[in-house]
Design an enzyme around this catalytic site. Structure first.
Site, PDB file in Angstrom:
ATOM      1  N   GLY A 123      -5.251   7.907   5.369  1.00 31.89           N
ATOM      2  CA  GLY A 123      -4.365   8.907   5.968  1.00 31.89           C
ATOM      3  C   GLY A 123      -3.117   9.095   5.135  1.00 31.89           C
ATOM      4  O   GLY A 123      -2.627  10.216   4.959  1.00 31.89           O
ATOM      5  N   SER A 147       6.526   9.177  12.355  1.00 29.15           N
ATOM      6  CA  SER A 147       5.510   9.080  11.296  1.00 29.15           C
ATOM      7  C   SER A 147       6.119   9.234   9.916  1.00 29.15           C
ATOM      8  O   SER A 147       6.636  10.296   9.563  1.00 29.15           O
ATOM      9  CB  SER A 147       4.432  10.153  11.496  1.00 29.15           C
ATOM     10  OG  SER A 147       3.627  10.221  10.331  1.00 29.15           O
ATOM     11  N   LYS A 202       0.840  -1.215   0.000  1.00 28.32           N
ATOM     12  CA  LYS A 202       0.000   0.000   0.000  1.00 28.32           C
ATOM     13  C   LYS A 202       0.864   1.251   0.000  1.00 28.32           C
ATOM     14  O   LYS A 202       0.611   2.192  -0.764  1.00 28.32           O
ATOM     15  CB  LYS A 202      -0.932  -0.034   1.216  1.00 28.32           C
ATOM     16  CG  LYS A 202      -1.867   1.151   1.318  1.00 28.32           C
ATOM     17  CD  LYS A 202      -3.110   0.802   2.123  1.00 28.32           C
ATOM     18  CE  LYS A 202      -2.862   0.656   3.608  1.00 28.32           C
ATOM     19  NZ  LYS A 202      -2.544   1.941   4.278  1.00 28.32           N
ATOM     20  N   ARG A 253      -7.816  -3.067   9.374  1.00 24.51           N
ATOM     21  CA  ARG A 253      -6.940  -3.998  10.104  1.00 24.51           C
ATOM     22  C   ARG A 253      -7.616  -4.556  11.354  1.00 24.51           C
ATOM     23  O   ARG A 253      -7.305  -5.667  11.792  1.00 24.51           O
ATOM     24  CB  ARG A 253      -5.617  -3.322  10.440  1.00 24.51           C
ATOM     25  CG  ARG A 253      -4.851  -2.900   9.187  1.00 24.51           C
ATOM     26  CD  ARG A 253      -3.386  -2.681   9.415  1.00 24.51           C
ATOM     27  NE  ARG A 253      -2.835  -1.841   8.354  1.00 24.51           N
ATOM     28  CZ  ARG A 253      -2.520  -2.259   7.130  1.00 24.51           C
ATOM     29  NH1 ARG A 253      -2.695  -3.534   6.802  1.00 24.51           N
ATOM     30  NH2 ARG A 253      -2.022  -1.425   6.240  1.00 24.51           N
ATOM     31  N   ARG A 283      -6.659   2.049  17.773  1.00 25.25           N
ATOM     32  CA  ARG A 283      -6.515   0.591  17.624  1.00 25.25           C
ATOM     33  C   ARG A 283      -6.332  -0.131  18.949  1.00 25.25           C
ATOM     34  O   ARG A 283      -6.670  -1.322  19.058  1.00 25.25           O
ATOM     35  CB  ARG A 283      -5.363   0.271  16.661  1.00 25.25           C
ATOM     36  CG  ARG A 283      -5.778   0.544  15.223  1.00 25.25           C
ATOM     37  CD  ARG A 283      -4.715   0.230  14.211  1.00 25.25           C
ATOM     38  NE  ARG A 283      -5.306   0.276  12.872  1.00 25.25           N
ATOM     39  CZ  ARG A 283      -4.604   0.389  11.747  1.00 25.25           C
ATOM     40  NH1 ARG A 283      -3.286   0.466  11.792  1.00 25.25           N
ATOM     41  NH2 ARG A 283      -5.214   0.406  10.580  1.00 25.25           N
ATOM     42  N   GLN A 286       4.379   9.261   7.312  1.00 24.92           N
ATOM     43  CA  GLN A 286       3.487  10.140   6.538  1.00 24.92           C
ATOM     44  C   GLN A 286       3.920  11.592   6.695  1.00 24.92           C
ATOM     45  O   GLN A 286       3.960  12.350   5.718  1.00 24.92           O
ATOM     46  CB  GLN A 286       2.043   9.955   6.987  1.00 24.92           C
ATOM     47  CG  GLN A 286       1.497   8.576   6.652  1.00 24.92           C
ATOM     48  CD  GLN A 286       0.114   8.326   7.225  1.00 24.92           C
ATOM     49  OE1 GLN A 286      -0.465   9.172   7.897  1.00 24.92           O
ATOM     50  NE2 GLN A 286      -0.418   7.141   6.963  1.00 24.92           N
ATOM     51  N   LYS A 345      -4.704   5.998  14.482  1.00 25.79           N
ATOM     52  CA  LYS A 345      -4.738   5.338  13.167  1.00 25.79           C
ATOM     53  C   LYS A 345      -6.174   5.412  12.610  1.00 25.79           C
ATOM     54  O   LYS A 345      -6.941   6.251  13.020  1.00 25.79           O
ATOM     55  CB  LYS A 345      -4.246   3.898  13.300  1.00 25.79           C
ATOM     56  CG  LYS A 345      -2.768   3.807  13.681  1.00 25.79           C
ATOM     57  CD  LYS A 345      -1.907   4.320  12.563  1.00 25.79           C
ATOM     58  CE  LYS A 345      -0.443   4.309  12.923  1.00 25.79           C
ATOM     59  NZ  LYS A 345       0.374   4.945  11.886  1.00 25.79           N
ATOM     60  N   ARG A 350       2.837   5.937  -3.255  1.00 28.19           N
ATOM     61  CA  ARG A 350       4.002   6.735  -3.659  1.00 28.19           C
ATOM     62  C   ARG A 350       4.273   6.619  -5.156  1.00 28.19           C
ATOM     63  O   ARG A 350       4.734   7.574  -5.783  1.00 28.19           O
ATOM     64  CB  ARG A 350       5.224   6.317  -2.831  1.00 28.19           C
ATOM     65  CG  ARG A 350       5.157   6.810  -1.378  1.00 28.19           C
ATOM     66  CD  ARG A 350       6.082   6.006  -0.479  1.00 28.19           C
ATOM     67  NE  ARG A 350       6.161   6.513   0.886  1.00 28.19           N
ATOM     68  CZ  ARG A 350       5.256   6.309   1.846  1.00 28.19           C
ATOM     69  NH1 ARG A 350       4.164   5.612   1.599  1.00 28.19           N
ATOM     70  NH2 ARG A 350       5.436   6.794   3.071  1.00 28.19           N
ATOM     71  N   ASP A 377       1.554  -1.090  11.990  1.00 23.17           N
ATOM     72  CA  ASP A 377       0.236  -1.506  11.495  1.00 23.17           C
ATOM     73  C   ASP A 377      -0.102  -2.951  11.887  1.00 23.17           C
ATOM     74  O   ASP A 377      -1.208  -3.422  11.609  1.00 23.17           O
ATOM     75  CB  ASP A 377       0.182  -1.381   9.967  1.00 23.17           C
ATOM     76  CG  ASP A 377       0.164   0.085   9.528  1.00 23.17           C
ATOM     77  OD1 ASP A 377      -0.251   0.945  10.323  1.00 23.17           O
ATOM     78  OD2 ASP A 377       0.576   0.359   8.381  1.00 23.17           O
TER      79      ASP A 377
HETATM   80  C1  S3P Z   1       2.345   4.812   6.188  1.00 25.59           C
HETATM   81  C2  S3P Z   1       2.825   5.220   7.406  1.00 25.59           C
HETATM   82  C3  S3P Z   1       2.256   4.791   8.690  1.00 25.59           C
HETATM   83  C4  S3P Z   1       1.330   3.580   8.538  1.00 25.59           C
HETATM   84  C5  S3P Z   1       0.419   3.715   7.361  1.00 25.59           C
HETATM   85  C6  S3P Z   1       1.232   3.861   6.076  1.00 25.59           C
HETATM   86  C7  S3P Z   1       2.996   5.304   4.972  1.00 25.59           C
HETATM   87  O1  S3P Z   1       1.516   5.849   9.242  1.00 25.59           O
HETATM   88  O2  S3P Z   1       0.569   3.392   9.710  1.00 25.59           O
HETATM   89  O3  S3P Z   1      -0.431   2.592   7.236  1.00 25.59           O
HETATM   90  O4  S3P Z   1       2.764   4.746   3.875  1.00 25.59           O
HETATM   91  O5  S3P Z   1       3.772   6.280   5.064  1.00 25.59           O
HETATM   92  P1  S3P Z   1       2.204   6.990  10.153  1.00 25.59           P
HETATM   93  O6  S3P Z   1       3.087   7.788   9.317  1.00 25.59           O
HETATM   94  O7  S3P Z   1       1.063   7.794  10.706  1.00 25.59           O
HETATM   95  O8  S3P Z   1       2.933   6.238  11.232  1.00 25.59           O
END
Ligand code: S3P
Length: 450
Positions: free
Chosen positions: A101, A174, A28, A403, A358, A176, A354, A33, A327
Site C-alpha cells: 500500500g 494516514s 520499510k 504482520r 487486522r 500514506q 491494512k 521514500r 502496524d
Molecule cells: C506507512 C503508513 C502506514 C503504515 C504502513 C506504512 C508509510 O499506513 O501502516 O505500514 O510508510 O507511510 P497508513 O498511511 O495507511 O496509516
C-alpha cells in the site's frame, strides 16, 4: 488465498529462552521514500541499509519503469540516478506494487502531476484496499483516475498536465495519504498545504527537507499544517536507513513472552511517530529498556533490551497513541493474551483496511487459540490468560498479511501447543530474514514441510 506463489505453512513451537542480538532489517517506510525521492532528484542518491523485502523491491522496479536508474550494489547498498521533479517517463507496462500500500500510494502521488499515464495493480490483498483516499485529493491537482468499483486497483492514473496547488485536510490518520499529496505537490506551482488532525509518521516531511525542498510544519488548532513550496530542485542525497521499529517489535515481543529470554535489538529508530508500541509495553509491565540512547541523522536511536516479563497486565491503550503504533497492534494483541486482565484498544478503525482486516484476522486466530476477543468497528479488547495459560495448538490464516503471520509465529513461542499459519510467505514483504533471525535467538519456527 495466496498472491505470493505456493503457500508456505509455518509452525512455531514453544521454545526455551530467546537470547542474543537481533539485527532487524532497514525501515520499510524510509526505504520506499529513499527510492522514490532519489528518483525525483537530480544526481545520485546512495542508500545504505535498504530493506530488501518484496515491497521495497517492487518500488525499485517501479522507479526504473518511470525512468530512474536504480542499482543494487549488494549488501544493502543501492544507488538511484534520478530524473528530477516532473521528469518521470511514461511506463511501458503495468506497475505491479505487489502487496505494498505504501509503494502504490506514494508512487501514485509522485506521478500524479506529470502528464503521463500509468496503470497500477497488486496482489489480491492490495487490489482489495481502498485507493479513493489517495485519488480523491490527487483529483484536486487535476489528476484523472479510472479504477474498479470502490476505488480499487487495478487503476489507471492520467497525470495533470497543468496541475494546481492544493490545500487538503487529510480525513483519516494516514501517512500514506499525506505523503501522496506532498509528493504530488512537488510538481505543482505555488504552495501545497496538507493538514493532519493527528500526527502520523513524518518521514516524508523530514526527507523532503533533506533532499532540498522548502517545507514547514506548524502545530495549530486545526492540526499539523505542512506547507510545501512547489517545483523545487531536489538533489541526490546519502541516506543511511535506520532499522525498522515495526520489525523490532517481533523479537522484542517474543522475548517478553518467552520464559528466561534476554534479547538485545540494536540501533532502532525511536522517532516518536513510530515508537508507541514500546511505551505501551512498558506500561503493561514489560522489562524493556532503552540502552545507549543517542541521536543519528536527527532521529533518536537506541538499543532495545527486552527480557521475559512474567507480570504483564492489560491496559487501555490511549487512542491518541494509535497512529504511532498502527502496524504493531497485531503483535501487541499477542502480548495481551499473555497478560493478566483486559487490553483495550480503541480508535483503531484503520486496522480494518491494512494488508488485511487486522482486527478480524487476529481475533479469529486468537479465539481459535483459546483467547477471548471482543470487537467493534474501531475497537477490540483482548482478555489475557496470563503466562503459561494460553492453549494454542491450531492452524490460523495469515490472509496475505506479513504482520499477521509474524504475530502468530511469536505467539507460538509461548503457547502450550504450537501455532501454525497457513502461509508464511508474506513475511518476505517486510522481514525477509525473519526465520534465520528468530532461529539465531533460539526460536523454533519451521516450514511445515521442511
Ligand atoms: C506507512 C503508513 C502506514 C503504515 C504502513 C506504512 C508509510 O499506513 O501502516 O505500514 O510508510 O507511510 P497508513 O498511511 O495507511 O496509516
Amino acid at each position: 488465498m495466496s498472491g505470493h506463489g505456493t503457500p508456505i505453512p509455518m509452525t512455531s513451537r514453544p521454545c526455551g529462552p530467546l537470547r542474543g542480538e537481533a539485527h532487524v532489517p532497514g525501515d520499510k517506510s524510509i526505504s520506499h521514500r529513499s527510492l522514490i525521492l532519489g528518483a525525483l532528484s537530480v544526481g545520485e542518491t546512495r542508500v545504505t541499509g535498504l530493506l530488501e523485502g518484496e515491497d521495497v523491491l517492487d518500488t525499485a522496479k517501479a522507479m526504473r519503469a518511470f525512468g530512474a536508474t536504480v542499482t543494487d550494489h549488494g549488501g544493502g547498498e543501492w544507488s538511484v540516478q534520478g530524473v528530477g521533479v516532473g521528469g518521470f517517463a511514461e511506463p511501458e507496462n503495468v506497475i505491479d506494487c505487489g502487496n505494498s500500500g505504501t509503494g502504490v500510494r506514494l508512487i501514485m502521488g509522485a506521478m500524479a502531476t506529470t502528464p503521463i499515464t500509468a496503470t497500477f495493480t497488486g496482489d489480491a490483498s492490495l487490489n482489495g484496499r481502498p485507493m479513493g483516499r489517495v485519488t480523491d485529493p490527487l483529483a484536486l491537482f487535476g489528476t484523472q483516475t479510472v479504477g474498479r468499483q470502490g476505488g480499487r486497483l487495478p487503476m489507471t492514473l492520467v497525470g495533470a498536465a497543468d496541475p494546481v496547488p492544493v490545500r487538503y485536510v487529510v480525513p483519516v490518520p494516514s501517512a500514506q495519504v499525506k505523503s501522496a499529496v506532498l509528493l504530488a505537490g512537488l510538481n505543482a506551482p505555488g504552495q501545497t498545504v496538507v493538514i493532519e488532525k493527528e500526527a502520523t509518521r513524518d518521514h516524508t516531511e523530514r526527507m523532503l527537507q533533506g533532499f532540498g525542498a522548502t517545507l514547514t510544519v506548524e502545530d495549530t488548532d486545526e492540526g499539523r499544517v505542512i506547507t510545501l513550496d512547489g517545483q523545487p530542485e531536489l538533489t541526490g542525497q546519502t541516506i543511511i536507513v535506520p532499522r525498522d521499529p515495526s520489525s523490532a517489535a517481533f523479537p522484542v515481543c517474543a522475548a517478553i513472552i518467552t520464559p528466561g529470554s534476554d534479547v538485545l535489538v540494536p540501533n532502532i529508530g525511536l522517532n516518536p511517530t513510530r515508537a508507541g508500541l514500546f511505551t505501551t509495553l512498558i506500561e503493561m509491565g514489560a522489562d524493556l529498556t532503552y540502552e545507549n540512547m543517542r541521536e543519528e541523522g536527527g532521529e533518536p536511536v537506541a538499543d532495545l533490551r527486552a527480557k521475559f516479563s512474567p507480570d504483564l497486565k492489560g491496559i487501555a491503550v490511549p487512542p491518541a497513541r494509535a497512529a504511532s503504533m498502527i502496524d504493531e497492534y497485531p503483535v501487541l494483541s499477542v502480548v495481551a493474551a499473555f497478560a493478566q486482565g483486559v487490553t483495550d484498544m480503541q480508535g483503531v478503525k484503520e486496522l480494518r483496511v491494512k494488508e488485511s482486516d487486522r482486527i478480524d484476522a487476529m481475533a479469529k486466530g486468537l479465539r481459535a487459540a483459546g483467547v477471548t476477543v471482543d470487537e467493534g468497528p474501531d475497537w477490540w479488547k483482548v482478555t489475557g490468560l496470563g503466562h503459561g495459560n494460553v492453549p494454542g495448538g491450531v492452524t490460523v490464516a495469515s490472509v496475505l498479511d506479513h504482520r499477521i503471520a509474524m504475530a502468530f509465529m511469536v505467539m507460538g513461542m509461548a503457547t502450550q501447543k504450537p501455532m501454525t499459519v497457513d502461509d508464511g510467505s508474506p513475511i518476505a514483504t517486510s522481514f525477509p530474514i525473519f526465520e534465520p533471525l528468530m532461529a539465531g535467538l533460539g526460536a523454533q519456527v519451521v516450514r511445515a514441510n521442511a
